[in-house]
Design a protein around this motif. Structure first.
Motif, PDB file in Angstrom:
ATOM      1  N   GLY A   1      81.820  -2.573  40.008  1.00  0.00           N
ATOM      2  CA  GLY A   1      82.894  -1.593  39.917  1.00  0.00           C
ATOM      3  C   GLY A   1      83.048  -1.014  38.529  1.00  0.00           C
ATOM      4  N   HIS A   2      82.726  -1.798  37.493  1.00  0.00           N
ATOM      5  CA  HIS A   2      82.793  -1.309  36.115  1.00  0.00           C
ATOM      6  C   HIS A   2      81.675  -0.311  35.821  1.00  0.00           C
ATOM      7  CE1 HIS A   2      85.009  -5.263  34.938  1.00  0.00           C
ATOM      8  NE2 HIS A   2      85.826  -4.367  35.450  1.00  0.00           N
ATOM      9  N   ALA A   3      80.574  -0.427  36.560  1.00  0.00           N
ATOM     10  CA  ALA A   3      79.441   0.470  36.315  1.00  0.00           C
ATOM     11  C   ALA A   3      79.740   1.884  36.796  1.00  0.00           C
ATOM     12  CB  ALA A   3      78.192  -0.065  37.023  1.00  0.00           C
ATOM     13  N   ARG A   4      80.592   2.020  37.804  1.00  0.00           N
ATOM     14  CA  ARG A   4      80.778   3.347  38.391  1.00  0.00           C
ATOM     15  C   ARG A   4      81.448   4.335  37.435  1.00  0.00           C
ATOM     16  NH1 ARG A   4      82.913   5.420  44.369  1.00  0.00           N
ATOM     17  NH2 ARG A   4      81.513   7.208  44.339  1.00  0.00           N
ATOM     18  N   PRO A   5      82.585   4.005  36.790  1.00  0.00           N
ATOM     19  CA  PRO A   5      83.135   4.979  35.838  1.00  0.00           C
ATOM     20  C   PRO A   5      82.206   5.242  34.660  1.00  0.00           C
ATOM     21  CG  PRO A   5      84.327   2.890  35.708  1.00  0.00           C
ATOM     22  CD  PRO A   5      83.457   2.833  36.926  1.00  0.00           C
ATOM     23  N   ALA A   6      81.503   4.203  34.209  1.00  0.00           N
ATOM     24  CA  ALA A   6      80.571   4.395  33.091  1.00  0.00           C
ATOM     25  C   ALA A   6      79.499   5.405  33.458  1.00  0.00           C
ATOM     26  CB  ALA A   6      79.944   3.059  32.705  1.00  0.00           C
TER      27      ALA A   6
ATOM     28  N   PHE B   1      79.550  -1.631  49.143  1.00  0.00           N
ATOM     29  CA  PHE B   1      78.347  -2.402  48.832  1.00  0.00           C
ATOM     30  C   PHE B   1      77.860  -3.180  50.047  1.00  0.00           C
ATOM     31  CE2 PHE B   1      77.111  -6.831  48.334  1.00  0.00           C
ATOM     32  CZ  PHE B   1      75.861  -6.681  47.768  1.00  0.00           C
ATOM     33  N   SER B   2      76.543  -3.211  50.196  1.00  0.00           N
ATOM     34  CA  SER B   2      75.875  -4.144  51.104  1.00  0.00           C
ATOM     35  C   SER B   2      74.438  -4.268  50.614  1.00  0.00           C
ATOM     36  CB  SER B   2      75.899  -3.644  52.554  1.00  0.00           C
ATOM     37  OG  SER B   2      75.078  -2.508  52.698  1.00  0.00           O
ATOM     38  N   ASN B   3      73.778  -5.349  50.991  1.00  0.00           N
ATOM     39  CA  ASN B   3      72.370  -5.493  50.631  1.00  0.00           C
ATOM     40  C   ASN B   3      71.536  -4.379  51.252  1.00  0.00           C
ATOM     41  OD1 ASN B   3      71.613  -8.114  49.058  1.00  0.00           O
ATOM     42  ND2 ASN B   3      73.234  -8.745  50.463  1.00  0.00           N
ATOM     43  N   ASP B   4      71.880  -3.985  52.488  1.00  0.00           N
ATOM     44  CA  ASP B   4      71.130  -2.917  53.146  1.00  0.00           C
ATOM     45  C   ASP B   4      71.275  -1.602  52.380  1.00  0.00           C
ATOM     46  OD1 ASP B   4      70.222  -4.593  55.108  1.00  0.00           O
ATOM     47  OD2 ASP B   4      71.739  -4.020  56.589  1.00  0.00           O
ATOM     48  N   ALA B   5      72.500  -1.327  51.897  1.00  0.00           N
ATOM     49  CA  ALA B   5      72.724  -0.087  51.156  1.00  0.00           C
ATOM     50  C   ALA B   5      71.926  -0.077  49.857  1.00  0.00           C
ATOM     51  CB  ALA B   5      74.209   0.083  50.874  1.00  0.00           C
ATOM     52  N   LEU B   6      71.882  -1.212  49.168  1.00  0.00           N
ATOM     53  CA  LEU B   6      71.129  -1.274  47.910  1.00  0.00           C
ATOM     54  C   LEU B   6      69.622  -1.220  48.162  1.00  0.00           C
ATOM     55  CD1 LEU B   6      73.067  -3.751  45.610  1.00  0.00           C
ATOM     56  CD2 LEU B   6      72.575  -1.350  45.198  1.00  0.00           C
ATOM     57  N   LYS B   7      69.171  -1.836  49.251  1.00  0.00           N
ATOM     58  CA  LYS B   7      67.743  -1.745  49.585  1.00  0.00           C
ATOM     59  C   LYS B   7      67.355  -0.307  49.898  1.00  0.00           C
ATOM     60  CE  LYS B   7      67.169  -6.447  51.361  1.00  0.00           C
ATOM     61  NZ  LYS B   7      66.975  -7.278  52.574  1.00  0.00           N
ATOM     62  N   SER B   8      68.248   0.421  50.590  1.00  0.00           N
ATOM     63  CA  SER B   8      67.985   1.835  50.873  1.00  0.00           C
ATOM     64  C   SER B   8      67.927   2.637  49.581  1.00  0.00           C
ATOM     65  CB  SER B   8      69.081   2.400  51.791  1.00  0.00           C
ATOM     66  OG  SER B   8      69.051   1.789  53.063  1.00  0.00           O
ATOM     67  N   ALA B   9      68.831   2.325  48.648  1.00  0.00           N
ATOM     68  CA  ALA B   9      68.815   3.012  47.354  1.00  0.00           C
ATOM     69  C   ALA B   9      67.537   2.693  46.594  1.00  0.00           C
ATOM     70  CB  ALA B   9      70.034   2.602  46.531  1.00  0.00           C
TER      71      ALA B   9
ATOM     72  N   ILE C   1      69.897  14.981  33.149  1.00  0.00           N
ATOM     73  CA  ILE C   1      71.279  15.077  33.637  1.00  0.00           C
ATOM     74  C   ILE C   1      71.679  13.853  34.449  1.00  0.00           C
ATOM     75  CG2 ILE C   1      72.844  16.384  35.125  1.00  0.00           C
ATOM     76  CD1 ILE C   1      71.327  18.925  34.282  1.00  0.00           C
ATOM     77  N   LEU C   2      70.887  13.457  35.435  1.00  0.00           N
ATOM     78  CA  LEU C   2      71.225  12.273  36.233  1.00  0.00           C
ATOM     79  C   LEU C   2      70.941  10.981  35.483  1.00  0.00           C
ATOM     80  CD1 LEU C   2      70.128  13.197  39.874  1.00  0.00           C
ATOM     81  CD2 LEU C   2      72.287  13.643  38.693  1.00  0.00           C
TER      82      LEU C   2
ATOM     83  N   MET D   1      68.092   0.625  37.518  1.00  0.00           N
ATOM     84  CA  MET D   1      67.919   1.984  38.032  1.00  0.00           C
ATOM     85  C   MET D   1      68.228   2.067  39.525  1.00  0.00           C
ATOM     86  SD  MET D   1      67.434   4.280  35.802  1.00  0.00           S
ATOM     87  CE  MET D   1      68.633   3.327  34.843  1.00  0.00           C
ATOM     88  N   THR D   2      68.034   0.973  40.253  1.00  0.00           N
ATOM     89  CA  THR D   2      68.462   0.947  41.656  1.00  0.00           C
ATOM     90  C   THR D   2      69.983   1.041  41.729  1.00  0.00           C
ATOM     91  OG1 THR D   2      66.556  -0.346  42.416  1.00  0.00           O
ATOM     92  CG2 THR D   2      68.544  -0.448  43.759  1.00  0.00           C
ATOM     93  N   ILE D   3      70.674   0.310  40.848  1.00  0.00           N
ATOM     94  CA  ILE D   3      72.130   0.367  40.806  1.00  0.00           C
ATOM     95  C   ILE D   3      72.590   1.787  40.459  1.00  0.00           C
ATOM     96  CG2 ILE D   3      74.197  -0.501  39.657  1.00  0.00           C
ATOM     97  CD1 ILE D   3      72.848  -2.570  41.433  1.00  0.00           C
ATOM     98  N   ARG D   4      71.973   2.391  39.464  1.00  0.00           N
ATOM     99  CA  ARG D   4      72.365   3.747  39.066  1.00  0.00           C
ATOM    100  C   ARG D   4      72.120   4.733  40.215  1.00  0.00           C
ATOM    101  NH1 ARG D   4      73.213   6.225  33.781  1.00  0.00           N
ATOM    102  NH2 ARG D   4      73.188   8.479  34.058  1.00  0.00           N
ATOM    103  N   PHE D   5      70.969   4.636  40.851  1.00  0.00           N
ATOM    104  CA  PHE D   5      70.651   5.542  41.950  1.00  0.00           C
ATOM    105  C   PHE D   5      71.611   5.341  43.111  1.00  0.00           C
ATOM    106  CE2 PHE D   5      67.547   7.890  44.616  1.00  0.00           C
ATOM    107  CZ  PHE D   5      67.191   8.868  43.711  1.00  0.00           C
ATOM    108  N   PHE D   6      71.967   4.094  43.387  1.00  0.00           N
ATOM    109  CA  PHE D   6      72.932   3.758  44.441  1.00  0.00           C
ATOM    110  C   PHE D   6      74.257   4.479  44.202  1.00  0.00           C
ATOM    111  CE2 PHE D   6      76.424   0.692  45.514  1.00  0.00           C
ATOM    112  CZ  PHE D   6      76.366   0.820  46.892  1.00  0.00           C
TER     113      PHE D   6
END
Length: 492
Positions: free
Chosen positions: A42-47, A329-337, A426-427, A312-317
């Motif tokens: 959750g802290h990563a999202r605003p950053a 969050f779910s493992n499936d969502a992160l695997k898709s990312a 940019i991203l 980078m998976t977290i950032r892309f997610f």
């Protein structure tokens, strides 16, 4: 540019054209971390959200002063049993200076931000380094008549302020509602009204982090630090104040009240808030047992994780959803990312391997692609749509790579520039190989050498050697594909 930049202003509850007060200069303040404790997803999202905004403003040519504060006074995190702040408690138990504790967690936070490719702010002020300014800020609020002293502490007078201004306009709450919902807190009896909040707290005898003031030896209230440091570094009126949606009340609401009481007017022109990341629909938190630190994500060491996930998976997610939408969050969502990130990197690698032709035959208008990406960014930083447009381009890249279409040198150069600008600049996405400390070039060259030996074997009709190399690489975990120009590979 054809389309101006629009951002959603939480205060007005609508998208507004972004026009800086002193163009091309932009002042942006974002609530940074409370340094005690390990940062979680959750802290990563605003950053990441405001890193995107920062990057895009710089790309557009603005001169940005980006201020992200560090809350290190220790007044936010208290133990339920004795009310002692956690920084002070850890310092006392381990015989450390409080600032040693602060620095330890701040170093961890910076390391995580580096891994996520979050750019450092222009200024990163500490609350503990601005005590004098906070005391002076309180004095002005007292002089204006919107605060009072009580038993060595100073409180903001919410009902009195509300008579002259609208307290609650950011969150839509009102004083009567607060009166009915405010829970009993330490020091509540000192207040004139339950909705009043502390500007200065008298320190208990065991409180290590304390400073002298005209009212008592104590420490500033949580809300005060952002108002004070925002004013110091960005002026009494500045462009953007951002943070997580969970800070909208009471933190940002109290900031608005403080700034108006202090200066007689609102300080912030555009309030921006990112939404939360949840786990099974619930906010991430230690009390719910669903708290996963960023280090645990990177290492895969938490029991809720099926594997490790790269930064980078977290950032892309996070970027695959609009910043104002909830992400569960779910493992499936992160695997898709992870798979989506890998596909994008494959597209970029193939783009760099493509050889130009005399003319473009692929159904891809690069100028239109570029315009669509800008349009998405200008529509309240819609990173998810930018990614979708880049994936559309990847399909064209695959056709060219497979020999089913062609692209001219001019279009090829323009397409590479679109990817460089939007995906990387940019991203803020980067290749996994570039995000770590290990040099992977020898490893990559070794795989290329093996596949070149296999190609030579095929050319010599040495099928046994060719099949042996391919089959062993597949068993090890590589995906090998023959192309018209030779071969390509990736890790499965």
């Amino acid at each position: 540019m054809e389309h101006p930049l629009y951002v959603y202003n939480t205060l007005t509850r609508k998208k507004e054209q972004f026009v800086p007060l002193n163009e091309p200069h932009v002042g942006m303040y974002v609530c940074g971390p409370t340094v005690y404790g390990d940062g979680h997803l959750g802290h990563a999202r605003p950053a990441i959200t405001f890193d995107i905004f920062y990057r895009y403003l710089l790309h557009l040519g603005y001169k940005v002063r980006y201020v992200r504060n560090i809350t290190d006074v220790g007044h936010l995190e208290h133990d339920a049993d004795d009310g002692e702040d956690k920084i002070a408690k850890k310092a006392r138990l381990e015989k450390l200076e409080p600032m040693e504790v602060v620095q330890y967690y701040l170093n961890r936070y910076h390391k995580a931000m580096d891994a996520l490719n979050v750019l450092p702010p222009s200024i990163e002020p500490h609350a503990s380094g601005h005590i004098i300014e906070q005391i002076e800020y309180i004095k002005k609020i007292l002089e204006a008549g919107y605060a009072y002293e009580s038993e060595g502490s100073v409180y903001f007078d919410v009902p009195k302020f509300n008579k002259d201004y609208n307290y609650g306009k950011l969150s839509g709450r009102n004083v009567e509602e607060l009166l009915n919902t405010t829970r009993e807190l330490d020091g509540q009896s000192e207040k004139h009204h339950p909705a009043d909040f502390a500007l200065w707290k008298k320190a208990a005898p065991e409180h290590i982090m304390r400073w002298p003031s005209p009212w008592s030896d104590g420490f500033p209230g949580w809300h005060l630090e952002c108002s004070t440091m925002g004013t110091k570094y960005l002026g009494e009126t500045f462009d953007v104040h951002g943070g997580g949606m969970d800070l909208m009340f009471p933190h940002h609401e109290c900031e608005i009240a403080q700034s108006v009481a202090h200066s007689g007017h609102d300080a912030v022109r555009y309030w921006m808030h990112n939404n939360m990341i949840t786990i099974n629909g619930k906010k991430m938190g230690k009390s719910l047992g669903n708290f996963i630190t960023l280090d645990e994500f990177f290492n895969g060491t938490h029991e809720l994780l099926e594997q490790a996930y790269s930064p980078m998976t977290i950032r892309f997610f996070i970027l695959m959803a609009h910043y104002r939408g909830t992400v569960d969050f779910s493992n499936d969502a992160l695997k898709s990312a992870e798979k989506a990130y890998d596909r994008m990197m494959d597209g970029w690698k193939r783009l760099n391997d493509i050889k130009a032709a005399d003319a473009t035959t692929v159904d891809l208008n690069v100028a239109d692609l570029k315009a669509k990406c800008y349009e998405a960014m200008n529509d309240d930083l819609n990173t998810a749509t930018v990614i979708a447009h880049l994936f559309d381009a990847c399909r064209s890249i695959n056709l060219i790579n497979d020999g089913k279409a062609a692209i001219s040198q001019a279009d090829l150069d323009a397409l590479k520039d679109v990817f460089k600008v939007f995906l990387f600049d940019i991203l803020g996405v980067r290749d996994v190989a570039a995000s770590g400390d290990v040099n992977l070039k020898p490893y990559e060259e070794a795989v290329d050498l093996l596949l070149q030996i296999r190609k030579n074997a095929k050319d010599n009709k040495d099928w046994a050697t060719s099949d042996l190399i391919r089959n062993r690489l597949v068993e090890i975990g590589f995906d090998v594909k023959d192309t018209k120009d030779g071969f390509e590979w990736k890790v499965k």
